[in-house]
Design a protein around this motif. Structure first.
Motif, PDB file in Angstrom:
ATOM      1  N   ARG A  80       0.840  -1.215   0.000  1.00 29.00           N
ATOM      2  CA  ARG A  80       0.000   0.000   0.000  1.00 29.00           C
ATOM      3  C   ARG A  80       0.865   1.251   0.000  1.00 29.00           C
ATOM      4  O   ARG A  80       0.618   2.188  -0.754  1.00 29.00           O
ATOM      5  CB  ARG A  80      -0.927   0.012   1.217  1.00 29.00           C
ATOM      6  CG  ARG A  80      -1.772   1.296   1.322  1.00 29.00           C
ATOM      7  CD  ARG A  80      -2.617   1.339   2.573  1.00 29.00           C
ATOM      8  NE  ARG A  80      -1.881   1.222   3.802  1.00 29.00           N
ATOM      9  CZ  ARG A  80      -1.259   2.236   4.427  1.00 29.00           C
ATOM     10  NH1 ARG A  80      -1.262   3.442   3.914  1.00 29.00           N
ATOM     11  NH2 ARG A  80      -0.628   2.041   5.575  1.00 29.00           N
ATOM     12  N   HIS A  89      -4.239  -5.374  -2.195  1.00 28.22           N
ATOM     13  CA  HIS A  89      -5.643  -5.708  -1.963  1.00 28.22           C
ATOM     14  C   HIS A  89      -5.859  -7.215  -2.055  1.00 28.22           C
ATOM     15  O   HIS A  89      -6.520  -7.821  -1.200  1.00 28.22           O
ATOM     16  CB  HIS A  89      -6.533  -4.976  -2.971  1.00 28.22           C
ATOM     17  CG  HIS A  89      -7.982  -5.264  -2.791  1.00 28.22           C
ATOM     18  ND1 HIS A  89      -8.675  -6.075  -3.637  1.00 28.22           N
ATOM     19  CD2 HIS A  89      -8.875  -4.864  -1.834  1.00 28.22           C
ATOM     20  CE1 HIS A  89      -9.929  -6.167  -3.229  1.00 28.22           C
ATOM     21  NE2 HIS A  89     -10.064  -5.440  -2.143  1.00 28.22           N
ATOM     22  N   LEU A 114      -6.244  -4.006   5.712  1.00 27.54           N
ATOM     23  CA  LEU A 114      -7.054  -4.126   4.498  1.00 27.54           C
ATOM     24  C   LEU A 114      -7.943  -2.896   4.322  1.00 27.54           C
ATOM     25  O   LEU A 114      -8.123  -2.399   3.206  1.00 27.54           O
ATOM     26  CB  LEU A 114      -7.907  -5.400   4.535  1.00 27.54           C
ATOM     27  CG  LEU A 114      -8.807  -5.642   3.324  1.00 27.54           C
ATOM     28  CD1 LEU A 114      -8.010  -5.690   2.025  1.00 27.54           C
ATOM     29  CD2 LEU A 114      -9.601  -6.934   3.518  1.00 27.54           C
ATOM     30  N   ILE A 117      -6.198  -0.135   2.590  1.00 32.60           N
ATOM     31  CA  ILE A 117      -6.047  -0.404   1.155  1.00 32.60           C
ATOM     32  C   ILE A 117      -7.345  -0.100   0.419  1.00 32.60           C
ATOM     33  O   ILE A 117      -7.335   0.608  -0.589  1.00 32.60           O
ATOM     34  CB  ILE A 117      -5.609  -1.867   0.927  1.00 32.60           C
ATOM     35  CG1 ILE A 117      -4.188  -2.067   1.457  1.00 32.60           C
ATOM     36  CG2 ILE A 117      -5.691  -2.232  -0.558  1.00 32.60           C
ATOM     37  CD1 ILE A 117      -3.781  -3.514   1.610  1.00 32.60           C
ATOM     38  N   VAL A 118      -8.469  -0.607   0.934  1.00 28.94           N
ATOM     39  CA  VAL A 118      -9.729  -0.369   0.216  1.00 28.94           C
ATOM     40  C   VAL A 118     -10.119   1.107   0.275  1.00 28.94           C
ATOM     41  O   VAL A 118     -10.717   1.624  -0.660  1.00 28.94           O
ATOM     42  CB  VAL A 118     -10.885  -1.289   0.695  1.00 28.94           C
ATOM     43  CG1 VAL A 118     -10.551  -2.752   0.469  1.00 28.94           C
ATOM     44  CG2 VAL A 118     -11.269  -1.048   2.125  1.00 28.94           C
ATOM     45  N   ARG A 121      -8.442   2.790  -2.435  1.00 29.20           N
ATOM     46  CA  ARG A 121      -9.075   2.422  -3.702  1.00 29.20           C
ATOM     47  C   ARG A 121     -10.434   3.122  -3.872  1.00 29.20           C
ATOM     48  O   ARG A 121     -11.104   2.936  -4.862  1.00 29.20           O
ATOM     49  CB  ARG A 121      -9.259   0.907  -3.778  1.00 29.20           C
ATOM     50  CG  ARG A 121      -7.955   0.161  -3.923  1.00 29.20           C
ATOM     51  CD  ARG A 121      -8.113  -1.340  -3.718  1.00 29.20           C
ATOM     52  NE  ARG A 121      -9.180  -1.928  -4.467  1.00 29.20           N
ATOM     53  CZ  ARG A 121      -9.034  -2.773  -5.492  1.00 29.20           C
ATOM     54  NH1 ARG A 121      -7.821  -3.105  -5.879  1.00 29.20           N
ATOM     55  NH2 ARG A 121     -10.079  -3.280  -6.100  1.00 29.20           N
TER      56      ARG A 121
END
Length: 195
Positions: A80, A89, A114, A117-118, A121
């Protein structure tokens, strides 16, 4: 080693690895990689994580061994930070699934990694759900320090989604817990969010 400089932990970890003591090398290598990441020394962190991964392979550990996931969380966090979001991801989804399947105690940390990361995104709804699950798990185990951090981060996501009233309540909860446990840095971050 926790109070040591990363270079010392690196030397100890690599010494153990060279001596064929891969199990003893794992913790100092992982700790040193975390410290290098926190100092934006990403090349050094990647090298340390590669060494830790090499050591784990020599141990022939079962899939259920939590060290696989601990390493993967550090790798996906580095991914990341290096803007390798698709790779990070994919790895994050696999780590969270394995952490749930094997009931690894650090599942909330994998969820938070996580989530970051999302969120990068642009998947704010998913990020919020992941943080809520992490927050619930930190609450169950009584980890107030991580709970306060999760509240602050969840408040950030909720604010990004436009729910300012809920974000304010989350920032305030995070601030109160942070002050109670003596974490002035997170308390200040929560106050900034309230501002």
């Amino acid at each position: 080693l926790m109070g040591a400089r990363p270079a010392l932990a690196e030397r100890v970890g690599r010494h153990h690895l060279a001596a064929g003591e891969a199990a003893a090398a794992f913790v100092p290598l992982l700790w040193a990689a975390r410290q290098r990441k926190s100092r934006c020394q990403f090349r050094e962190a990647a090298s340390l994580l590669q060494d830790a991964e090499q050591g784990l392979r020599t141990l022939h550990l079962p899939e259920s061994d939590p060290r696989h996931g601990q390493l993967a969380v550090q790798q996906m966090t580095l991914g990341r930070l290096l803007s390798r979001l698709d790779e990070a991801h994919q790895q994050g989804e696999a780590v969270v699934e394995a952490a749930r399947r094997f009931d690894w105690p650090w599942l909330p940390d994998a969820l938070r990694a996580l989530e970051m990361i999302v969120r990068h995104r642009g998947e704010l709804t998913r990020a919020e759900a992941l943080f809520e699950e992490a927050l619930e798990r930190y609450t169950v185990v009584g980890d107030d320090a991580r709970r306060a951090l999760a509240l602050k981060s969840l408040a950030d996501v909720v604010m990004q989604r436009g729910d300012l009233v809920r974000a304010e309540a989350l920032f305030e909860r995070g601030r109160r817990i942070s002050e109670h446990i003596g974490d002035p840095v997170n308390a200040t971050h929560c106050l900034q969010g309230l501002g």
